[in-house]
Motif scaffolding. Structure first.
Motif, PDB file in Angstrom:
ATOM      1  N   GLU A   1      20.899  31.696 -64.283  1.00  0.00           N
ATOM      2  CA  GLU A   1      19.991  30.558 -64.131  1.00  0.00           C
ATOM      3  C   GLU A   1      20.398  29.384 -65.018  1.00  0.00           C
ATOM      4  OE1 GLU A   1      16.159  32.260 -64.705  1.00  0.00           O
ATOM      5  OE2 GLU A   1      16.064  32.979 -62.632  1.00  0.00           O
ATOM      6  N   GLY A   2      21.688  29.081 -64.988  1.00  0.00           N
ATOM      7  CA  GLY A   2      22.162  27.888 -65.677  1.00  0.00           C
ATOM      8  C   GLY A   2      22.382  28.059 -67.172  1.00  0.00           C
ATOM      9  N   ARG A   3      22.145  29.275 -67.672  1.00  0.00           N
ATOM     10  CA  ARG A   3      22.338  29.486 -69.111  1.00  0.00           C
ATOM     11  C   ARG A   3      23.262  30.663 -69.371  1.00  0.00           C
ATOM     12  NH1 ARG A   3      16.539  28.518 -71.956  1.00  0.00           N
ATOM     13  NH2 ARG A   3      15.922  26.767 -70.656  1.00  0.00           N
ATOM     14  N   ILE A   4      23.742  30.739 -70.612  1.00  0.00           N
ATOM     15  CA  ILE A   4      24.557  31.885 -70.979  1.00  0.00           C
ATOM     16  C   ILE A   4      23.632  33.021 -71.371  1.00  0.00           C
ATOM     17  CG2 ILE A   4      26.197  32.804 -72.652  1.00  0.00           C
ATOM     18  CD1 ILE A   4      27.489  30.055 -72.761  1.00  0.00           C
ATOM     19  N   LEU A   5      23.790  34.155 -70.667  1.00  0.00           N
ATOM     20  CA  LEU A   5      22.913  35.299 -70.909  1.00  0.00           C
ATOM     21  C   LEU A   5      23.457  36.143 -72.059  1.00  0.00           C
ATOM     22  CD1 LEU A   5      20.408  36.676 -69.594  1.00  0.00           C
ATOM     23  CD2 LEU A   5      22.023  38.111 -68.341  1.00  0.00           C
ATOM     24  N   ILE A   6      24.749  36.386 -72.000  1.00  0.00           N
ATOM     25  CA  ILE A   6      25.373  37.230 -73.019  1.00  0.00           C
ATOM     26  C   ILE A   6      26.866  36.946 -73.013  1.00  0.00           C
ATOM     27  CG2 ILE A   6      25.570  39.118 -71.355  1.00  0.00           C
ATOM     28  CD1 ILE A   6      25.341  41.084 -73.652  1.00  0.00           C
ATOM     29  N   GLU A   7      27.500  37.206 -74.140  1.00  0.00           N
ATOM     30  CA  GLU A   7      28.929  36.934 -74.261  1.00  0.00           C
ATOM     31  C   GLU A   7      29.572  38.071 -75.033  1.00  0.00           C
ATOM     32  OE1 GLU A   7      30.324  32.504 -74.333  1.00  0.00           O
ATOM     33  OE2 GLU A   7      30.202  33.246 -76.384  1.00  0.00           O
ATOM     34  N   ASP A   8      30.328  38.915 -74.343  1.00  0.00           N
ATOM     35  CA  ASP A   8      30.925  40.061 -75.052  1.00  0.00           C
ATOM     36  C   ASP A   8      32.009  40.695 -74.200  1.00  0.00           C
ATOM     37  OD1 ASP A   8      31.231  42.170 -76.973  1.00  0.00           O
ATOM     38  OD2 ASP A   8      29.150  41.777 -77.544  1.00  0.00           O
ATOM     39  N   THR A   9      32.478  41.884 -74.602  1.00  0.00           N
ATOM     40  CA  THR A   9      33.483  42.577 -73.788  1.00  0.00           C
ATOM     41  C   THR A   9      32.815  43.123 -72.540  1.00  0.00           C
ATOM     42  OG1 THR A   9      33.045  44.671 -74.854  1.00  0.00           O
ATOM     43  CG2 THR A   9      34.774  43.286 -75.825  1.00  0.00           C
ATOM     44  N   MET A  10      33.639  43.489 -71.583  1.00  0.00           N
ATOM     45  CA  MET A  10      33.134  43.951 -70.308  1.00  0.00           C
ATOM     46  C   MET A  10      32.248  45.192 -70.459  1.00  0.00           C
ATOM     47  SD  MET A  10      33.183  42.961 -67.255  1.00  0.00           S
ATOM     48  CE  MET A  10      32.712  43.616 -65.674  1.00  0.00           C
ATOM     49  N   ASP A  11      32.649  46.110 -71.359  1.00  0.00           N
ATOM     50  CA  ASP A  11      31.892  47.345 -71.527  1.00  0.00           C
ATOM     51  C   ASP A  11      30.491  47.076 -72.057  1.00  0.00           C
ATOM     52  OD1 ASP A  11      33.944  48.867 -70.586  1.00  0.00           O
ATOM     53  OD2 ASP A  11      34.865  49.131 -72.577  1.00  0.00           O
TER      54      ASP A  11
ATOM     55  N   ILE B   1      31.180  35.052 -65.519  1.00  0.00           N
ATOM     56  CA  ILE B   1      30.619  35.753 -64.358  1.00  0.00           C
ATOM     57  C   ILE B   1      29.145  35.421 -64.237  1.00  0.00           C
ATOM     58  CG2 ILE B   1      32.295  37.618 -64.518  1.00  0.00           C
ATOM     59  CD1 ILE B   1      30.005  39.380 -65.550  1.00  0.00           C
ATOM     60  N   GLY B   2      28.585  35.904 -63.163  1.00  0.00           N
ATOM     61  CA  GLY B   2      27.172  35.660 -62.917  1.00  0.00           C
ATOM     62  C   GLY B   2      26.941  35.720 -61.432  1.00  0.00           C
ATOM     63  N   PRO B   3      25.679  36.019 -61.057  1.00  0.00           N
ATOM     64  CA  PRO B   3      25.397  36.094 -59.618  1.00  0.00           C
ATOM     65  C   PRO B   3      25.508  34.708 -58.975  1.00  0.00           C
ATOM     66  CG  PRO B   3      23.374  36.275 -60.896  1.00  0.00           C
ATOM     67  CD  PRO B   3      24.499  36.277 -61.880  1.00  0.00           C
ATOM     68  N   ASN B   4      25.472  34.672 -57.645  1.00  0.00           N
ATOM     69  CA  ASN B   4      25.514  33.394 -56.943  1.00  0.00           C
ATOM     70  C   ASN B   4      24.410  32.475 -57.445  1.00  0.00           C
ATOM     71  OD1 ASN B   4      27.676  33.910 -55.281  1.00  0.00           O
ATOM     72  ND2 ASN B   4      26.417  34.937 -53.741  1.00  0.00           N
ATOM     73  N   GLY B   5      24.776  31.222 -57.663  1.00  0.00           N
ATOM     74  CA  GLY B   5      23.777  30.258 -58.100  1.00  0.00           C
ATOM     75  C   GLY B   5      23.476  30.333 -59.580  1.00  0.00           C
ATOM     76  N   ALA B   6      24.288  31.079 -60.341  1.00  0.00           N
ATOM     77  CA  ALA B   6      24.048  31.202 -61.776  1.00  0.00           C
ATOM     78  C   ALA B   6      24.472  29.935 -62.512  1.00  0.00           C
ATOM     79  CB  ALA B   6      24.800  32.399 -62.337  1.00  0.00           C
TER      80      ALA B   6
ATOM     81  N   VAL C   1      28.446  35.806 -69.410  1.00  0.00           N
ATOM     82  CA  VAL C   1      27.601  35.978 -68.228  1.00  0.00           C
ATOM     83  C   VAL C   1      26.646  34.796 -68.108  1.00  0.00           C
ATOM     84  CG1 VAL C   1      25.992  37.473 -67.022  1.00  0.00           C
ATOM     85  CG2 VAL C   1      27.710  38.460 -68.560  1.00  0.00           C
ATOM     86  N   PHE C   2      26.671  34.159 -66.949  1.00  0.00           N
ATOM     87  CA  PHE C   2      25.744  33.058 -66.670  1.00  0.00           C
ATOM     88  C   PHE C   2      24.552  33.594 -65.890  1.00  0.00           C
ATOM     89  CE2 PHE C   2      27.188  28.695 -67.564  1.00  0.00           C
ATOM     90  CZ  PHE C   2      28.382  28.988 -68.198  1.00  0.00           C
TER      91      PHE C   2
END
Lengths: 356, 240
Positions: free
Chosen positions: B212-222, B38-43, B209-210
């Protein structure tokens, strides 16, 4: 091949073609028959473009290049071998190889559709200018002088491996019809094979075809090559029908004409382009004898009218009209039946009340 | 016991001129996992997806799919590994029937008889029986998406990559799509790119979560939705 509705119609068309081949020489004048071989050659060219454009989705603006190469290769080989047997094979092969080489660079180079049309047209025109400049005695291949814009006289076809038994011009008609009918059957078979269905899929959506694992470059190249071979076979008939090949075979007029046949006859059908070639050939030659209006003007007008008003072409438009008319008729019949049943029922009821 | 890593990117970057759409991304996916990107548009998630599927050749870095270096390969070469791909805009054969669409996918890897039975199985599996003879171009948007999913599963891929499978769907259609995705996941490893939060919650999987072209965080949805950085870049603007 299953007997779907399309295939039943195709069988009818093939039968009509065979009947025409057998009956025409008895009915028509000799001059008309000889003239017909040229038209048949053009129809084969139309068929080849109908295959690669209508089914493969490859817009080739220079299908005449393969047609002309077939005609030239046939003529040159027949002069050198002193017979037509090998020349026929060489001509078809030359056209196919040329298409394969050109296609390799276009498809594996990922050239887009518009540029592909430009490239194929340009290649044809290059061949045109090139062969026009071959008028000196130094331009010869073996014994065959290329002859510049005068072209080369084509030796007639002969019975297979019997150079001493050349065919008469009226017999070329039979050969031409045979090539046209066999070519048509091959194309109709091809589009129903796995290969043909994938080609149609690529026409519909190339990216999707790639995503499900098909190497679309290869499929397009194969389709293009087959189209080139069929056009080359048409070129052989053309050389025999006219009795001579000239660089004019590669000119802009002819390459545009091939596109117009397909547009008028109908893309996505095989018989449509063939009919388009026949119809426009006779229309333009009739107009030519009238001498009232310029041919090109009429052709241009036809093209504009078709692109704007009948964009799918004659045959597909006719088919959908026919289907529509048929379902309307069926619906009317059904309605009639229901009404009749209803009136019968109500009259029955009336009788019942009477008895009471 | 942890299962084996089947998709890995090492320092994957994709630059368009000065724009770093994907910037040195290291990403791992384990067998049988269902991962949402996931990530906002343009992520950069769609660009990342295109690099995985061979639609774009990355500027630098590597894509490894089960010991096979997939960097800069063509889509059909990625597909040959047994990867099923669904793109963001429905890519279907519009002029052909539903069965023809699915048959073409099944026939690529199987003989004529097996392809026929796979086609009818897939039509059944995705409940496309009523529209099987219809021309795909005339179907509703949601139905076309399912036809595309049908083409993906008909090839029996072990890895399935879906780019916005629920885009433009109604609520009922989304529910069915979630069902289909869960079902596919029973046999295949999956990556789903999506920005519909509702949809991702329904799938309930691990989320990457993407931003600005990078992975911000990686975990469960909560955990992801509770993260203040995510709230700032994504939920703050996207709303939840």
């Amino acid at each position: 091949m299953s007997w779907t509705r399309e295939n039943r119609w195709r069988a009818v068309l093939v039968l009509a073609g065979v009947i025409f081949t057998v009956a025409a020489p008895g009915v028509l004048e000799l001059f008309t028959i000889i003239n017909l071989s040229t038209v048949i050659a053009l129809a084969i060219l139309a068929l080849s473009l109908g295959l690669i454009w209508g089914y493969g989705g490859i817009l080739c603006f220079g299908q005449t290049a393969f047609f002309g190469i077939g005609a030239y290769a046939y003529t040159i080989a027949a002069i050198n071998f002193g017979g037509s047997s090998w020349a026929v094979l060489i001509a078809i092969l030359a056209a196919a190889v040329f298409a394969a080489v050109l296609g390799y660079f276009m498809f594996y180079g990922r050239v887009s559709d518009v540029y592909m049309a430009v490239i194929t047209l340009t290649v044809t025109l290059i061949l045109y200018s090139l062969l026009r400049r071959t008028s000196g005695p130094e331009y010869k291949i073996g014994d065959a002088l290329l002859g510049g814009f005068n072209g080369v006289t084509s030796p007639p076809l002969n019975l297979p491996w019997a150079p001493y038994m050349p065919l008469f011009p009226e017999h070329v008609f039979y050969v031409g019809m045979a090539v046209l009918i066999i070519g048509y059957i091959i194309c109709a078979w091809l589009i129903q094979t796995h290969f043909g269905r994938v080609s149609v899929a690529i026409r519909e959506n190339e990216l999707r075809a790639e995503l499900i694992g098909y190497d679309t470059r290869f499929y397009k190249l194969a389709m293009f090559t087959i189209g080139g071979a069929i056009a080359g076979a048409g070129g052989i008939i053309f050389a025999n029908g006219v009795g001579r090949v000239t660089p004019d075979i590669f000119n802009l007029y002819n390459s545009a004409l091939a596109i117009i046949w397909v547009i008028v006859g109908g893309r996505g059908t095989l018989a449509g382009p063939v009919m388009g070639a026949f119809a426009l050939f006779y229309l333009t030659s009739w107009l030519g004898t009238q001498g009232v209006v310029n041919n090109n003007l009429v052709l241009g007008l036809i093209l504009i009218v078709f692109v704007l008003a009948v964009p799918r072409g004659l045959l597909p438009t006719f088919i959908s009209w026919w289907d529509g008319a048929r379902s309307r008729r069926a619906m009317q019949r059904r309605e009639l039946k229901v009404r009749r049943k209803r009136s019968r029922r109500s009259s029955d009821q009336r009788e019942v009340t009477h008895e009471k | 016991m942890k299962s084996e890593i089947v998709v890995e990117t090492r320092n994957l970057s994709m630059h368009f001129g000065g724009v770093k759409a994907v910037d040195r991304v290291n990403f791992n996916l384990r067998e049988n996992e269902l991962r949402c990107l996931i990530g906002p548009n343009g992520a950069g998630k769609s660009t990342f997806f295109k690099c995985l599927t061979g639609q774009l050749a990355p500027t630098s870095g590597d894509v490894v799919i089960r010991d096979f270096n997939g960097t800069g390969r063509l889509p059909h070469q990625i597909a040959r590994l047994g990867v099923g791909i669904k793109t963001q805009v429905p890519n279907v054969f519009d002029g052909l029937s539903v069965t023809e669409n699915i048959w073409l996918a099944a026939r690529r890897w199987h003989g004529a008889a097996r392809a026929r039975s796979l086609t009818s199985q897939t039509v059944e599996r995705l409940k496309l029986g009523d529209i099987r003879a219809d021309t795909v171009g005339q179907l509703a948007h949601g139905q076309r998406q399912w036809v595309e999913l049908g083409m993906v599963v008909a090839a029996e891929p072990w890895l399935v990559l879906l780019d916005e499978p629920a885009a433009g769907m109604t609520h009922d259609e989304i529910e069915r799509t979630v069902e289909i995705i869960r079902e596919i996941n029973q046999q295949s490893t999956m990556i789903v790119v999506e920005h519909d939060m509702q949809f991702i919650r329904m799938i309930s999987s691990k989320v990457t979560v993407f931003h600005e072209g990078r992975i911000l965080i990686e975990d469960t949805m909560d955990v992801v939705t509770a993260d203040p950085r995510v709230r700032e870049v994504y939920l703050g603007s996207g709303g939840s």
